[in-house]
Design a protein around this motif. Structure first.
Motif, PDB file in Angstrom:
ATOM      1  N   ALA A 106      14.001   8.558   9.139  1.00 22.07           N
ATOM      2  CA  ALA A 106      14.377   7.378   8.349  1.00 22.07           C
ATOM      3  C   ALA A 106      15.117   7.743   7.070  1.00 22.07           C
ATOM      4  CB  ALA A 106      13.124   6.571   8.004  1.00 22.07           C
ATOM      5  N   GLY A 107      15.409   9.024   6.871  1.00 25.13           N
ATOM      6  CA  GLY A 107      16.163   9.439   5.694  1.00 25.13           C
ATOM      7  C   GLY A 107      15.348   9.508   4.422  1.00 25.13           C
ATOM      8  N   GLN A 108      14.012   9.546   4.551  1.00 28.25           N
ATOM      9  CA  GLN A 108      13.155   9.583   3.371  1.00 28.25           C
ATOM     10  C   GLN A 108      12.612  10.982   3.104  1.00 28.25           C
ATOM     11  OE1 GLN A 108      12.953   6.557   1.679  1.00 28.25           O
ATOM     12  NE2 GLN A 108      14.441   6.079   3.285  1.00 28.25           N
ATOM     13  N   GLY A 109      13.167  11.976   3.763  1.00 26.54           N
ATOM     14  CA  GLY A 109      12.757  13.359   3.576  1.00 26.54           C
ATOM     15  C   GLY A 109      13.746  14.276   4.268  1.00 26.54           C
ATOM     16  N   THR A 110      13.535  15.577   4.138  1.00 30.22           N
ATOM     17  CA  THR A 110      14.454  16.553   4.721  1.00 30.22           C
ATOM     18  C   THR A 110      13.712  17.513   5.638  1.00 30.22           C
ATOM     19  OG1 THR A 110      14.146  18.159   2.924  1.00 30.22           O
ATOM     20  CG2 THR A 110      15.845  16.455   2.611  1.00 30.22           C
ATOM     21  N   ILE A 111      14.474  18.209   6.473  1.00 34.39           N
ATOM     22  CA  ILE A 111      13.895  19.221   7.359  1.00 34.39           C
ATOM     23  C   ILE A 111      13.230  20.324   6.531  1.00 34.39           C
ATOM     24  CG2 ILE A 111      14.415  20.994   9.059  1.00 34.39           C
ATOM     25  CD1 ILE A 111      14.493  18.213  10.199  1.00 34.39           C
ATOM     26  N   THR A 112      13.842  20.698   5.416  1.00 30.75           N
ATOM     27  CA  THR A 112      13.246  21.726   4.549  1.00 30.75           C
ATOM     28  C   THR A 112      11.867  21.299   4.066  1.00 30.75           C
ATOM     29  OG1 THR A 112      15.429  22.424   3.792  1.00 30.75           O
ATOM     30  CG2 THR A 112      13.544  23.042   2.422  1.00 30.75           C
ATOM     31  N   GLN A 113      11.723  20.030   3.708  1.00 28.77           N
ATOM     32  CA  GLN A 113      10.431  19.526   3.251  1.00 28.77           C
ATOM     33  C   GLN A 113       9.386  19.551   4.364  1.00 28.77           C
ATOM     34  OE1 GLN A 113      11.948  15.729   1.641  1.00 28.77           O
ATOM     35  NE2 GLN A 113      10.921  16.259  -0.270  1.00 28.77           N
ATOM     36  N   ILE A 114       9.813  19.235   5.572  1.00 32.95           N
ATOM     37  CA  ILE A 114       8.857  19.207   6.673  1.00 32.95           C
ATOM     38  C   ILE A 114       8.403  20.617   7.038  1.00 32.95           C
ATOM     39  CG2 ILE A 114      10.291  19.346   8.764  1.00 32.95           C
ATOM     40  CD1 ILE A 114       8.865  16.901   9.804  1.00 32.95           C
ATOM     41  N   VAL A 115       9.315  21.582   6.963  1.00 34.10           N
ATOM     42  CA  VAL A 115       8.937  22.978   7.211  1.00 34.10           C
ATOM     43  C   VAL A 115       7.982  23.454   6.119  1.00 34.10           C
ATOM     44  CG1 VAL A 115       9.792  25.350   7.292  1.00 34.10           C
ATOM     45  CG2 VAL A 115      11.024  23.534   8.506  1.00 34.10           C
TER      46      VAL A 115
END
Length: 280
Positions: A106-115
């Motif tokens: 939904a564009g409320q975060g990034t792949i870097t944040q999820i990692v």
């Protein structure tokens, strides 16, 4: 009445989607964004206490296992740790993949944040669990043999195929169990779901990297003949397939159900605030 009109008639929103699915999309995106945007101290402490909560479940599991020699009852007792995770708002690796993933879509975060979220949760789970279980090993020498036997059972698998399958099942079960808990506000139902999850994961001997690793740490401290290379080999197989189980079996199919709404938020067709208004 055409198909679109019929679908809209089933809900009170203007997005041509059932109200329940809309609420799921909103809840997962908002909570997922909150988790992704935690500051480093909050993220580390949350994961650390997740390991301690699991350690509490393992303590209950060992008590019941030694008293009854029943994996089924021991698994239900382990549910105490899963309930502690929910009540304390701690974080267990593979516990909830859907929330942060929906937030990223939904564009409320990034792949870097999820990692960052997954990596820090795993490491701090292990550290918190090790800290707690070290005290357990020192305090309860009479339980050492039960701890060692349990850990050896996890390490000694008949084949690689079985090991992979048990890892996939564990990741899927923990993810689905916590997802179901988020669908109810009834504390009794939440407690039952925790007991059922523990029953399945522990009772069936599934392999969960974070949970089993804490038991293996306890066995190593209690004098089991498990070496660090042995553990690392086991860990390197179990963790990726825990992730695949949680992501492929549970998370991605659910993501498909609400992808259209999440995409609309990401592209700016509708704001997250407007989406929340629609859900309410």
């Amino acid at each position: 009445m055409d198909q679109k009109a019929q679908r809209k008639r089933l809900g009170n929103n203007d997005l041509d989607i059932e109200d329940e699915l809309l609420e799921e999309a909103v809840d997962t995106v908002v909570e997922g964004a909150e988790r992704l945007n935690r500051k480093w101290p909050e993220l580390m402490v949350t994961g650390f206490f997740g390991g301690i909560d699991v350690g509490l479940g393992i303590l209950a599991m060992m008590l019941v296992k030694q008293a009854t020699d029943s994996d089924i009852l021991a698994g239900m007792a382990f549910g105490i740790g899963l309930l502690a995770l929910k009540l304390a708002h701690s974080e267990l690796f593979t516990e909830e993949f859907l929330l942060p993933l929906n937030a990223v879509v939904a564009g409320q975060g990034t792949i870097t944040q999820i990692v960052r979220l997954w990596a820090v949760s795993l490491v701090t789970n292990l550290l918190g669990g090790l800290a707690f279980i070290s005290i357990v090993v020192l305090a309860l020498p009479d339980y050492h043999q039960t701890i060692v036997d349990t850990a050896v059972k996890y390490m000694d698998q008949p084949s690689l195929v079985i090991m992979i399958a048990l890892s996939l099942l564990a990741g899927a079960t923990i993810t689905l169990g916590t997802r179901m808990q988020q669908g109810t506000s009834n504390d009794v139902v939440s407690a039952l779901l925790c007991m059922i999850s523990g029953l399945l994961v522990i009772g069936l001997g599934m392999l969960h990297g974070a949970i089993n690793a804490i038991i293996i740490f306890a066995a190593m401290l209690a004098g089991a003949g498990i070496t660090i290379p042995d553990f690392l080999y086991w860990f390197a197989i179990v963790i990726p397939f825990n992730m695949l189980g949680g992501l492929l079996i549970i998370t991605l199919p659910r993501l498909v159900r609400t992808h259209r709404v999440l995409k609309a938020v990401r592209t700016g067709e509708i704001s997250l605030e407007d989406l929340e208004d629609e859900a309410n």
